[in-house]
Design an enzyme around this catalytic site. Structure first.
Site, mmCIF file in Angstrom:
data_model
loop_
_atom_site.group_PDB
_atom_site.id
_atom_site.type_symbol
_atom_site.label_atom_id
_atom_site.label_comp_id
_atom_site.label_asym_id
_atom_site.label_seq_id
_atom_site.Cartn_x
_atom_site.Cartn_y
_atom_site.Cartn_z
ATOM 1 N N PRO A 16 0.847 -1.194 0.000
ATOM 2 C CA PRO A 16 0.000 0.000 0.000
ATOM 3 C C PRO A 16 0.883 1.246 0.000
ATOM 4 O O PRO A 16 1.853 1.309 0.760
ATOM 5 C CB PRO A 16 -0.767 -0.094 1.330
ATOM 6 N N ALA A 18 0.075 5.302 0.025
ATOM 7 C CA ALA A 18 -0.919 6.378 -0.008
ATOM 8 C C ALA A 18 -0.563 7.386 -1.089
ATOM 9 O O ALA A 18 0.579 7.845 -1.174
ATOM 10 C CB ALA A 18 -0.982 7.047 1.359
ATOM 11 N N GLN A 70 -5.716 -2.169 2.699
ATOM 12 C CA GLN A 70 -5.065 -1.960 3.997
ATOM 13 C C GLN A 70 -5.876 -1.007 4.865
ATOM 14 O O GLN A 70 -6.295 0.060 4.403
ATOM 15 C CB GLN A 70 -3.651 -1.392 3.823
ATOM 16 N N CYS A 100 2.861 3.022 9.712
ATOM 17 C CA CYS A 100 2.764 4.406 9.229
ATOM 18 C C CYS A 100 3.462 5.361 10.209
ATOM 19 O O CYS A 100 3.159 5.372 11.400
ATOM 20 C CB CYS A 100 1.295 4.799 9.050
ATOM 21 N N LYS A 140 1.472 -5.265 8.339
ATOM 22 C CA LYS A 140 2.699 -4.641 7.813
ATOM 23 C C LYS A 140 3.331 -3.825 8.936
ATOM 24 O O LYS A 140 2.669 -2.963 9.537
ATOM 25 C CB LYS A 140 2.365 -3.758 6.609
ATOM 26 N N ASN A 201 10.815 -5.777 2.866
ATOM 27 C CA ASN A 201 10.522 -4.497 2.197
ATOM 28 C C ASN A 201 11.535 -3.433 2.603
ATOM 29 O O ASN A 201 11.902 -3.327 3.757
ATOM 30 C CB ASN A 201 9.100 -4.062 2.579
ATOM 31 N N GLY A 202 11.937 -2.666 1.588
ATOM 32 C CA GLY A 202 12.819 -1.527 1.830
ATOM 33 C C GLY A 202 13.959 -1.481 0.842
ATOM 34 O O GLY A 202 14.795 -2.386 0.799
ATOM 35 N N ASP A 203 13.957 -0.427 0.009
ATOM 36 C CA ASP A 203 15.084 -0.103 -0.865
ATOM 37 C C ASP A 203 15.320 -1.060 -2.023
ATOM 38 O O ASP A 203 16.421 -1.081 -2.574
ATOM 39 C CB ASP A 203 16.396 0.005 -0.056
ATOM 40 N N ARG A 225 8.632 2.473 -3.670
ATOM 41 C CA ARG A 225 9.154 3.609 -4.441
ATOM 42 C C ARG A 225 9.837 3.171 -5.730
ATOM 43 O O ARG A 225 9.820 3.899 -6.720
ATOM 44 C CB ARG A 225 10.100 4.439 -3.566
#
Ligand SMILES: Cc1cc2nc3c(=O)[nH]c(=O)nc-3n(C[C@H](O)[C@H](O)[C@H](O)COP(=O)(O)O)c2cc1C
Length: 309
Positions: A16, A18, A70, A100, A140, A201-203, A225
């Site tokens: 997800p 936003a 989510q 978040c 998450k 998750n991440g990068d 991203r």
């Protein structure tokens, strides 16, 4: 990958996001190899009280093979009511946000603030599972709240023990927001501690970073991203080369947004995506300026014409 009763064709996930993981982005990410794409985060309370905007955020197209949503919130009663809400009936996967970092959310004890309350995480996920009537509930999380802190294992175990079917771990703490580097060790520790599938998750932005993430042993990899303006990333990380036409991708993306939003809003929403679609191409500065001046869908598409000329 199996999530609850659902078979997902692979572990490549658009999480997800936003303001970004809208119906257009999801359509293209599914086409270019993602196994699962999430809609944008929705407030459980907002949904229960019929908050403005939930309808657009929950819009999905017929073409989405699996629908995943989510929710965020801290009160299990609202989470349960949101899960039972008719607007969520079409979703096979319901994720709960425990990551978040936004101050407004954290101040209410929601999102990443819950990482410090594993008992509350358990209550929230249990309430969601009890209300979900067999649909998969997932969670998450982040690595922790403050830098250097590791709250992930306890939070992940709480999700699993409450009946959660999958845990996604973003390897940053809350106070890192989106800076610094995601900690893969924490992701590996969570993977080693859990029975249910774990998503790292991440990068992840290319095949190299994807393989690094996979080396933690995770069952799936979520790319946020890295997929902005680049839905083909899901094929690229698998080592498949894909050719595509940027203007055509934007056109399709915008076409989907126009099914949900009035033209003015669809045009506004596509602008932030276009910045990423045209990143690195020759003459992108002028194209960006023209797109930002556009008031209609046609003007957006006309601004992109120099790409193919
Ligand atoms: C603009 C933006 C909005 C986001 N919105 C959400 C959200 O609604 N729910 C969520 O769980 N994570 C959200 N995230 C976090 C991403 O899902 C992801 O965990 C994070 O960006 C790290 O992954 P990446 O390095 O692949 O981008 C958001 C991230 C960004 C940059």
């Amino acid at each position: 990958m199996r999530i609850g009763n659902l078979d997902i064709k692979n572990g490549l996930i658009l999480p997800p996001v936003a303001g970004y993981s809208d119906v257009g982005m999801r359509k293209l990410c599914y086409r270019y190899g993602a196994g699962l794409c999430f809609t944008e985060m929705v407030s459980a309370k907002g949904l229960v009280y019929g908050g403005e905007g939930s309808r657009e955020l929950l819009y999905t197209s017929e073409e989405e093979p699996i629908r995943a949503v989510q929710l965020f919130g801290r009160e299990e009663s609202f989470i349960a009511r949101a899960v039972q809400h008719e607007a969520l009936a079409k979703f096979g996967i319901i994720d709960i946000n425990f990551g978040c970092p936004v101050p407004k959310v954290v101040k209410n004890g929601e999102g990443s603030a819950l990482l410090r309350e594993p008992e509350q995480i358990y209550r929230i996920v249990k309430a969601a599972v009890d209300a979900a009537q067999g649909r998969a509930v997932t969670g998450k999380i982040r690595a922790g709240f403050t830098k250097g802190e590791n709250l992930a294992i306890e939070a992940a175990l709480a999700i699993q023990e409450a009946g959660g079917a999958m845990v996604t771990v973003h390897g940053r703490t809350r106070d890192m927001f989106y800076s610094g580097k995601a900690d893969l060790t924490i992701i590996k520790d969570v993977k080693d501690a859990l029975r249910v599938p774990v998503v790292g998750n991440g990068d992840v932005t290319d095949r190299k970073s994807y393989l690094e993430m996979l080396s933690t042993g995770v069952d799936g990899v979520a790319i946020a991203r890295g997929a902005f303006g680049r839905p083909t990333i899901f094929s690229e990380v698998l080592g498949q080369s894909v050719s595509y036409d940027i203007s055509e991708l934007v056109r399709e993306h915008l076409e989907e947004l126009l099914k949900v939003y009035p033209e003015r809003i669809a045009v506004n929403n596509i602008k932030k995506h276009v910045v990423f679609y045209i990143k690195g191409i020759r003459g992108n500065k002028i194209i960006k300026e023209m797109v930002f001046c556009a008031k209609t869908a046609n003007e957006v598409l006309e601004a992109l014409l120099p790409i193919n000329s």
